[in-house]
Enzyme design. Structure first.
Site, short mmCIF file in Angstrom:
data_model
loop_
_atom_site.label_atom_id
_atom_site.label_comp_id
_atom_site.label_asym_id
_atom_site.label_seq_id
_atom_site.Cartn_x
_atom_site.Cartn_y
_atom_site.Cartn_z
N VAL A 1 0.84 -1.20 0.00
CA VAL A 1 0.00 0.00 0.00
C VAL A 1 0.88 1.25 0.00
CG1 VAL A 1 -1.70 1.31 1.35
CG2 VAL A 1 -2.02 -1.14 0.96
N ALA B 1 1.98 1.75 -3.48
CA ALA B 1 0.87 2.23 -4.30
C ALA B 1 0.59 3.71 -4.05
CB ALA B 1 -0.39 1.40 -4.02
N GLU B 2 0.52 4.11 -2.78
CA GLU B 2 0.24 5.51 -2.49
C GLU B 2 1.39 6.41 -2.92
OE1 GLU B 2 -1.66 8.52 0.77
OE2 GLU B 2 -1.55 6.38 1.26
N SER B 3 2.60 5.94 -2.79
CA SER B 3 3.76 6.73 -3.20
C SER B 3 3.73 7.02 -4.70
CB SER B 3 5.06 6.00 -2.85
OG SER B 3 5.18 5.85 -1.45
N SER C 1 0.43 9.15 -5.66
CA SER C 1 0.52 10.54 -5.21
C SER C 1 1.55 11.31 -6.03
CB SER C 1 0.87 10.61 -3.73
OG SER C 1 -0.21 10.13 -2.96
#
Length: 140
Positions: free
Chosen positions: A57, A60-62, A65
């Site tokens: 996760v 994925a967020e890195s 974003s």
């Protein structure tokens, strides 16, 4: 920005952050997508010796974003992740995983990304969805 400039920018802003701790490196970019890789070893394992879902996760967020930064006015706007979901579909113990974010919706205030995390053979490890909010920077 061209591809090399995008990757240099993303890798530079990762210094002294969780991305550096997890050894996330941005490796590819193009129209509507951004890709980063992360090594899988004991530093990102859960107690059973498998890739921790939280590390997936974080990847994925890195990448999602970071990708939003190329759709905003960085001088006057900033991005905040407001929701992320993940389906972990395959276990992995070692090697490298790749997270590729692809834009689904690019609005003025909301960006929606699909991030596929795959192993070195291209097998889908996790499928994530990230919603980013675009904010106006506050005057200081």
């Amino acid at each position: 920005m061209d591809k090399d400039q995008i990757l240099e920018y993303c890798n530079a802003f990762s210094k002294n952050t969780l991305m550096e701790t997890l050894k996330i490196e941005f490796i590819d970019a193009g129209e509507g997508f951004l890709t980063a890789k992360m090594p899988v070893d004991s530093s990102v394992h859960q107690p059973m010796g498998l890739l921790h879902g939280g590390a997936s996760v974080a990847l994925a967020e890195s990448v999602g974003s970071a990708a939003s930064h190329f759709y905003i006015d960085n001088k006057n706007q900033e991005v905040r992740g407001i929701e992320i979901s993940a389906n972990h579909l395959k276990s992995i113990r070692e090697g490298v995983v790749f997270g590729t974010a692809r834009i689904i919706h690019k609005g003025r205030s909301i960006h929606l990304w699909e991030i596929k995390i795959t192993d070195e053979a291209g097998n889908l490890v996790s499928l994530c969805k990230l919603t980013n909010m675009v904010l106006t920077k506050e005057s200081k």
